[in-house]
Design an enzyme around this catalytic site. Structure first.
Site, PDB file in Angstrom:
ATOM      1  N   CYS A   1      10.041  18.023  -7.290  1.00  0.00           N
ATOM      2  CA  CYS A   1      10.826  18.041  -8.537  1.00  0.00           C
ATOM      3  C   CYS A   1       9.998  17.847  -9.813  1.00  0.00           C
ATOM      4  O   CYS A   1      10.217  18.523 -10.823  1.00  0.00           O
ATOM      5  CB  CYS A   1      11.944  17.015  -8.461  1.00  0.00           C
ATOM      6  SG  CYS A   1      11.511  15.515  -7.568  1.00  0.00           S
TER       7      CYS A   1
ATOM      8  N   HIS B   1      13.902  13.382 -14.430  1.00  0.00           N
ATOM      9  CA  HIS B   1      12.522  12.877 -14.447  1.00  0.00           C
ATOM     10  C   HIS B   1      11.897  13.198 -15.814  1.00  0.00           C
ATOM     11  O   HIS B   1      11.918  14.345 -16.261  1.00  0.00           O
ATOM     12  CB  HIS B   1      11.673  13.557 -13.377  1.00  0.00           C
ATOM     13  CG  HIS B   1      12.056  13.228 -11.964  1.00  0.00           C
ATOM     14  ND1 HIS B   1      13.017  12.304 -11.622  1.00  0.00           N
ATOM     15  CD2 HIS B   1      11.566  13.712 -10.792  1.00  0.00           C
ATOM     16  CE1 HIS B   1      13.108  12.230 -10.294  1.00  0.00           C
ATOM     17  NE2 HIS B   1      12.250  13.078  -9.771  1.00  0.00           N
TER      18      HIS B   1
HETATM   19  N1  LIG Z   1      16.318  14.080  -4.429  1.00  0.00           N
HETATM   20  C1  LIG Z   1      15.548  14.882  -5.157  1.00  0.00           C
HETATM   21  O1  LIG Z   1      15.503  14.796  -6.392  1.00  0.00           O
HETATM   22  C2  LIG Z   1      14.713  15.946  -4.480  1.00  0.00           C
HETATM   23  C3  LIG Z   1      14.042  16.853  -5.294  1.00  0.00           C
HETATM   24  C4  LIG Z   1      13.268  17.866  -4.707  1.00  0.00           C
HETATM   25  C5  LIG Z   1      13.194  17.938  -3.335  1.00  0.00           C
HETATM   26  N2  LIG Z   1      13.829  17.028  -2.551  1.00  0.00           N
HETATM   27  C6  LIG Z   1      13.740  17.194  -1.100  1.00  0.00           C
HETATM   28  O2  LIG Z   1      15.008  17.639  -0.636  1.00  0.00           O
HETATM   29  C7  LIG Z   1      15.276  17.109   0.670  1.00  0.00           C
HETATM   30  C8  LIG Z   1      16.590  16.332   0.624  1.00  0.00           C
HETATM   31  O3  LIG Z   1      16.444  15.238  -0.264  1.00  0.00           O
HETATM   32  P1  LIG Z   1      17.676  14.284  -0.660  1.00  0.00           P
HETATM   33  O4  LIG Z   1      17.198  13.503  -1.809  1.00  0.00           O
HETATM   34  O5  LIG Z   1      18.916  15.069  -0.782  1.00  0.00           O
HETATM   35  O6  LIG Z   1      17.772  13.334   0.645  1.00  0.00           O
HETATM   36  P2  LIG Z   1      19.020  12.506   1.206  1.00  0.00           P
HETATM   37  O7  LIG Z   1      19.928  12.113   0.099  1.00  0.00           O
HETATM   38  O8  LIG Z   1      18.437  11.454   2.054  1.00  0.00           O
HETATM   39  O9  LIG Z   1      19.807  13.565   2.147  1.00  0.00           O
HETATM   40  C9  LIG Z   1      19.292  14.005   3.385  1.00  0.00           C
HETATM   41  C10 LIG Z   1      20.293  14.941   4.054  1.00  0.00           C
HETATM   42  O10 LIG Z   1      19.736  15.407   5.298  1.00  0.00           O
HETATM   43  C11 LIG Z   1      20.649  15.097   6.362  1.00  0.00           C
HETATM   44  N3  LIG Z   1      19.905  14.803   7.593  1.00  0.00           N
HETATM   45  C12 LIG Z   1      19.080  13.762   7.838  1.00  0.00           C
HETATM   46  N4  LIG Z   1      18.578  13.847   9.090  1.00  0.00           N
HETATM   47  C13 LIG Z   1      19.133  14.953   9.645  1.00  0.00           C
HETATM   48  C14 LIG Z   1      19.024  15.582  10.929  1.00  0.00           C
HETATM   49  N5  LIG Z   1      18.255  15.069  11.893  1.00  0.00           N
HETATM   50  N6  LIG Z   1      19.734  16.726  11.150  1.00  0.00           N
HETATM   51  C15 LIG Z   1      20.523  17.247  10.191  1.00  0.00           C
HETATM   52  N7  LIG Z   1      20.670  16.703   8.961  1.00  0.00           N
HETATM   53  C16 LIG Z   1      19.970  15.577   8.701  1.00  0.00           C
HETATM   54  C17 LIG Z   1      21.443  13.907   5.865  1.00  0.00           C
HETATM   55  O11 LIG Z   1      22.655  13.851   6.592  1.00  0.00           O
HETATM   56  P3  LIG Z   1      23.413  12.427   6.808  1.00  0.00           P
HETATM   57  O12 LIG Z   1      24.114  12.153   5.516  1.00  0.00           O
HETATM   58  O13 LIG Z   1      24.361  12.740   7.896  1.00  0.00           O
HETATM   59  O14 LIG Z   1      22.382  11.419   7.159  1.00  0.00           O
HETATM   60  C18 LIG Z   1      21.620  14.297   4.402  1.00  0.00           C
HETATM   61  O15 LIG Z   1      22.652  15.272   4.292  1.00  0.00           O
HETATM   62  C19 LIG Z   1      14.049  16.274   1.043  1.00  0.00           C
HETATM   63  O16 LIG Z   1      13.148  17.062   1.797  1.00  0.00           O
HETATM   64  C20 LIG Z   1      13.453  15.910  -0.315  1.00  0.00           C
HETATM   65  O17 LIG Z   1      12.075  15.641  -0.253  1.00  0.00           O
HETATM   66  C21 LIG Z   1      14.596  16.036  -3.088  1.00  0.00           C
END
Ligand SMILES: NC(=O)c1ccc[n+]([C@@H]2O[C@H](COP(=O)([O-])OP(=O)(O)OC[C@H]3O[C@@H](n4cnc5c(N)ncnc54)[C@H](OP(=O)(O)O)[C@@H]3O)[C@@H](O)[C@H]2O)c1
Length: 346
Positions: free
Chosen positions: A152, A235
């Site tokens: 990001c 950010h």
């Molecule tokens: N947050 C940001 O600003 C941002 C920016 C750029 C990139 N990213 C990237 O985007 C991705 C998601 O980030 P996030 O911030 O949204 O994380 P998050 O809030 O922790 O969400 C993770 C998601 O993945 C699901 N999940 C976890 N383990 C799983 C599995 N074994 N099988 C299927 N689904 C699974 C979770 O489901 P449950 O709810 O059921 O656990 C949830 O829906 C990451 O790779 C992160 O590095 C994030």
């Protein structure tokens, strides 16, 4: 032709929710499948999601049943639901995304797992729109593919620096002030971050160094520091750049001003992807959801020149432009460039 049926993996998390918001009433895409971890299988999205974004869960999506990744993979839906938006944790993505692309899916991912492969683009339309053609190296149109977007913070930086490449970027010093939504949900313990600033985010500085060079195609030296701050969304970054050429503030403003969003011909690109704010108290994270396409604009401000260095501040919405929104734009770029190859008229 109707809308393309799409799937969201990691739909209950921070980025997954942003996908749900952005794909609601999207002109090309309609959400049909939602995937989360096994513990939610069979539950309605509305009942199993702690919704953290502005507004309510869209009516039709709220009624969809969550699937586990195994169920999704097992059902081979790829005849009509080829487009998949991935917001999976990186370790899960590392296994699932190659499997999906081998099965013929078109994966637009936020995870870092596949970003560093030579044949996988880190696509940011304002910076490297032509890198979409790397999908041909992955075997498209005979096979599926993965297109990633950047970390990001890197996204905001790449958008702001892309029009400045013509001045010859030699060195970049960047400090980031990253919001807690960047760590996902539930993310960081409140006792660690309330009234506090954390001076380290694991892996983040390296990502900026590697990804910025791949996206911009430059060999500049990059010196990042990444901080976590008690802010919900957006950010902020402070940047100092050394250019090969002599440049003034007006050259930078002109280069940003010249970047037209309309030239991309995709629905969620703002008219002006970079908006300069004159007021010295901006940009602030409170503008994270501002702009003609909320959350998609990179705001810049506080431009100044000291000796031979150009300094400025930027704001990027980490979950919209820096994540889900970037992926949606990338899928729009794909449909625009390759829709005809697939017999998709858009
Ligand atoms: N947050 C940001 O600003 C941002 C920016 C750029 C990139 N990213 C990237 O985007 C991705 C998601 O980030 P996030 O911030 O949204 O994380 P998050 O809030 O922790 O969400 C993770 C998601 O993945 C699901 N999940 C976890 N383990 C799983 C599995 N074994 N099988 C299927 N689904 C699974 C979770 O489901 P449950 O709810 O059921 O656990 C949830 O829906 C990451 O790779 C992160 O590095 C994030």
């Amino acid at each position: 032709m109707g809308k393309f049926k799409v799937s969201i993996l990691g739909a209950t998390g921070m980025v997954g929710q942003a996908f749900v918001l952005l794909l609601n009433d999207h002109p090309y895409f309609e959400v049909k499948h939602l995937v989360a971890s096994d513990r939610r299988e069979g539950k309605k999205y509305r009942d199993s999601t702690r919704w953290l974004l502005p507004g309510k869960i869209p009516e039709n999506v709220g009624e969809l049943e969550l699937e586990s990744i195994d169920k999704f993979l097992g059902e081979k839906k790829n005849t009509e639901n080829k487009i998949v938006f991935s917001a999976l944790p990186s370790d899960v993505a590392a296994e699932v995304e190659p499997e999906l692309s081998s099965a013929g899916y078109f994966v637009f991912s936020n995870a870092s797992a596949m970003r560093y492969r030579e044949d996988v683009p880190i696509l940011i339309p304002e910076a490297n729109v032509d890198s979409i053609s790397l999908i041909e190296k992955q075997g498209f149109p005979q096979a599926g593919f993965v297109v990633t977007n950047a970390n990001c913070s890197t996204t905001g930086l790449a958008v702001a620096l892309a029009p400045l490449r013509k001045f010859g970027i030699e060195q970049v010093f960047v400090s980031t002030y990253q919001s807690i939504s960047g760590a996902g949900y539930p993310g960081i313990a409140s006792l660690d971050i309330l009234g506090n600033v954390l001076p380290y985010i694991e892996g983040e500085e390296k990502k900026i160094q590697v990804e910025l060079k791949k996206i911009l195609g430059v060999s500049a030296e990059v010196y990042p520091y990444c901080f976590r701050v008690p802010v919900d969304f957006g950010h902020l970054e402070t940047i100092w750049v050394k250019f090969e050429k002599q440049v003034n503030e007006s050259d930078i403003r002109e280069a940003w001003e010249e970047l037209s969003g309309e030239s991309f011909g995709i629905p969620t690109m703002p008219k002006k992807p970079i908006v300069y704010l004159e007021d010295s108290f901006n940009p602030q994270p409170r503008l994270a959801f501002a702009g003609d396409i909320p959350g998609m604009v990179v705001f810049t401000g506080r431009l100044r020149k000291e000796n031979n260095m150009i300094g400025f501040v930027l704001l990027v919405n980490n979950i919209i432009k820096g994540a889900a929104g970037g992926s949606v734009q990338n899928a729009e770029v794909f449909v625009k460039k390759y829709g005809r190859v697939l017999g998709w008229e858009k």
